[in-house]
Design a protein around this motif. Structure first.
Motif, short mmCIF file in Angstrom:
data_model
loop_
_atom_site.label_atom_id
_atom_site.label_comp_id
_atom_site.label_asym_id
_atom_site.label_seq_id
_atom_site.Cartn_x
_atom_site.Cartn_y
_atom_site.Cartn_z
N ALA A 117 4.05 -2.19 11.14
CA ALA A 117 4.41 -2.04 9.72
C ALA A 117 3.21 -2.37 8.83
N MET A 118 2.42 -3.38 9.20
CA MET A 118 1.20 -3.69 8.47
C MET A 118 0.26 -2.49 8.47
N PHE A 119 0.13 -1.86 9.63
CA PHE A 119 -0.75 -0.71 9.77
C PHE A 119 -0.29 0.42 8.85
N LEU A 120 0.99 0.73 8.88
CA LEU A 120 1.52 1.84 8.08
C LEU A 120 1.48 1.54 6.58
N ALA A 121 1.64 0.27 6.21
CA ALA A 121 1.54 -0.10 4.80
C ALA A 121 0.11 0.13 4.30
N CYS A 122 -0.88 -0.30 5.09
CA CYS A 122 -2.27 -0.09 4.71
C CYS A 122 -2.65 1.39 4.74
N LYS A 129 -1.43 6.61 -0.60
CA LYS A 129 -2.66 6.25 0.09
C LYS A 129 -3.51 5.32 -0.76
N ALA A 130 -3.46 5.50 -2.09
CA ALA A 130 -4.22 4.63 -2.98
C ALA A 130 -3.72 3.20 -2.91
N ILE A 131 -2.41 3.03 -2.73
CA ILE A 131 -1.84 1.68 -2.61
C ILE A 131 -2.37 1.03 -1.35
N GLY A 132 -2.42 1.78 -0.26
CA GLY A 132 -2.97 1.24 0.98
C GLY A 132 -4.42 0.83 0.81
N THR A 133 -5.18 1.63 0.10
CA THR A 133 -6.58 1.29 -0.17
C THR A 133 -6.68 0.05 -1.05
N ALA A 134 -5.78 -0.07 -2.01
CA ALA A 134 -5.78 -1.24 -2.90
C ALA A 134 -5.50 -2.52 -2.12
N ILE A 135 -4.59 -2.45 -1.14
CA ILE A 135 -4.31 -3.61 -0.30
C ILE A 135 -5.57 -4.06 0.43
N ALA A 136 -6.30 -3.09 0.98
CA ALA A 136 -7.54 -3.41 1.69
C ALA A 136 -8.57 -4.02 0.75
N ALA A 137 -8.71 -3.44 -0.43
CA ALA A 137 -9.70 -3.92 -1.39
C ALA A 137 -9.36 -5.33 -1.88
N VAL A 175 -13.18 -9.97 13.24
CA VAL A 175 -13.26 -9.22 14.50
C VAL A 175 -11.86 -8.98 15.07
N SER A 176 -11.03 -10.03 15.06
CA SER A 176 -9.67 -9.92 15.59
C SER A 176 -8.84 -8.91 14.81
N GLY A 177 -8.94 -8.94 13.48
CA GLY A 177 -8.18 -8.02 12.65
C GLY A 177 -8.55 -6.57 12.91
N ALA A 178 -9.85 -6.30 13.07
CA ALA A 178 -10.31 -4.94 13.34
C ALA A 178 -9.83 -4.46 14.71
N ILE A 179 -9.90 -5.33 15.70
CA ILE A 179 -9.44 -4.97 17.05
C ILE A 179 -7.94 -4.72 17.07
N TRP A 183 -8.85 -17.68 6.86
CA TRP A 183 -9.01 -16.77 7.99
C TRP A 183 -7.93 -15.69 7.97
N LYS A 184 -6.76 -16.01 7.42
CA LYS A 184 -5.69 -15.01 7.32
C LYS A 184 -6.09 -13.88 6.37
N LEU A 185 -6.73 -14.25 5.26
CA LEU A 185 -7.21 -13.23 4.33
C LEU A 185 -8.27 -12.36 4.99
N ALA A 186 -9.16 -12.99 5.74
CA ALA A 186 -10.21 -12.24 6.43
C ALA A 186 -9.61 -11.30 7.46
N PHE A 187 -8.60 -11.77 8.17
CA PHE A 187 -7.92 -10.94 9.18
C PHE A 187 -7.29 -9.72 8.52
N VAL A 188 -6.55 -9.95 7.43
CA VAL A 188 -5.88 -8.84 6.73
C VAL A 188 -6.90 -7.87 6.16
N ALA A 189 -7.99 -8.39 5.62
CA ALA A 189 -9.03 -7.53 5.05
C ALA A 189 -9.62 -6.61 6.12
N ALA A 190 -10.01 -7.20 7.25
CA ALA A 190 -10.59 -6.40 8.33
C ALA A 190 -9.56 -5.43 8.90
N PHE A 191 -8.35 -5.89 9.05
CA PHE A 191 -7.28 -5.04 9.59
C PHE A 191 -7.04 -3.84 8.68
N SER A 192 -6.92 -4.11 7.38
CA SER A 192 -6.60 -3.03 6.45
C SER A 192 -7.77 -2.05 6.29
#
Length: 369
Positions: free
Chosen positions: A337-342, A175-183, A223-227, A57-66
């Protein structure tokens, strides 16, 4: 106080969304939204976080968040002006981001929480331990941000002038690094989503029930990560100068103080408090429908993973004071910080974030001694 800085409506709305993110994890999964613990888990216990189904669920949260963060970021989102620097407030230097990240990483790991874990979730369940933590890091944050003035010997190292950073903007590679984190986070989440769910489970088949419950945590986490990402964006907490504008109380006198953070914390705390009224054993409002098991879990295997430790010890207080000092220096706690990293912010990617991980690992080592 200046109306140029204070944004109460967006602060309350964004804070309420952050509280809703925490409430979603709590009510559906039985888990606590702790941004610092979630981030540090990837370096303190990477194998468990990446391979243990109970942690998917942590991976899912980070994925949706990023992914949400990437969608919310505009072309000039991270320019100096969009970060609030045009207000003429003190700006964090590269060294300030490094020092702040280390102190936040060390402090949150030693004290087991930050503004979300202790502030929004802990206070909502009336934890005296979290109250002590919040008072400690708030006091330290105010002291740190206020003392870091032109007369402070550390000021030239932790702050920069407008002229120094004029024209600096994140590059395409950032910005590409942020995209890579999300991917990457999204790719790591897919196996858990695609794994077949066992059918017709018997209550005695505990292993399979655990598998089902682990998979059922993924959607609420998404859902939580996106919110959470949306709440941070709307609240303005991803702008370090707004944090500094609250913590630096000298601004009360000169008209630059920004109380938006209080609105964010208040909105998040209220929504989180309401969610606890639906959890049996943590509700103070009589509720015959209070839950003994999270909504997404099967009752025979699902539990609320809510901290019950009430000990106020030296590790908690020292850790939260260190977190507060780092928060005041860099103007960042783990969620923003998570937001700005992504988003691809170079100061966070190459300064704050590595230092945060180093601080977390060091604190974890000390805790095990």
């Amino acid at each position: 106080m200046s109306v140029n800085y204070f944004t109460p409506v967006s602060g309350l709305l964004g804070g309420s969304l952050i509280g809703l993110s925490a409430a979603t994890l709590l009510i559906f999964n039985g888990d606590i939204l702790g941004a610092s613990g979630l981030m540090s888990s990837f370096v303190v216990a990477p194998k468990k976080t990446l391979t243990d189904p109970s942690q998917h669920w942590k991976l899912a949260f980070v994925a949706a968040f990023s992914l949400t963060t990437r969608m919310l970021i505009g072309r000039d989102e991270l320019s100096d002006e969009s970060q609030g620097y045009y207000f003429g407030l003190p700006m964090v230097s590269p060294l300030g981001f490094i020092a702040g990240g280390f102190l936040v990483g060390f402090g949150t790991k030693l004290g087991n929480g930050c503004t979300t874990g202790h502030g929004i979730c802990g206070l909502a369940r009336r934890s005296t331990r979290s109250l002590a933590a919040v008072l400690s890091f708030m006091a330290a944050g105010v002291l740190s941000a206020t003392a870091c003035s032109p007369t402070c010997p550390f000021y030239p190292y932790f702050r920069e002038s407008l002229e120094t950073i004029a024209g600096h903007k994140p590059t395409v590679s950032n910005k590409a690094i942020g995209t890579a984190i999300a991917a990457l986070a999204s790719a790591l989440t897919l196996p858990g989503l695609l794994r077949r769910t066992p059918k017709n489970l018997d209550a005695k088949e505990s292993d399979e029930i655990i598998q089902v419950n682990n998979k059922r945590k993924v959607i609420p986490a998404i859902v939580s990560g996106a919110i959470f990402s949306l709440g941070l964006k709307i609240s303005g907490m991803t702008v370090s100068s707004k944090i500094n504008g609250f913590l630096n109380v000298k601004g009360i006198k000169n008209g630059s103080w920004d109380p938006t953070l209080a609105c964010v914390m208040g909105g998040g705390l209220i929504v989180s408090f309401v969610s606890y009224q639906w959890v049996k054993g943590f509700n103070i409002v009589k509720n015959d429908k209070a839950l003994e098991c999270p909504l997404s879990q099967k009752s025979s295997g699902g539990n609320f993973n809510i901290p019950t430790n009430s000990v106020i010890d030296s590790k908690l207080l020292i850790g939260e004071v260190m977190f507060g000092l780092g928060w005041g220096i860099a103007g960042l706690c783990p969620g923003p910080a998570m937001f700005l990293a992504c988003a691809g912010n170079q100061n966070v990617l190459f300064g704050w974030l590595p230092s945060f991980f180093i601080g977390s690992l060091l604190a974890e080592t000390i805790k095990l001694l």
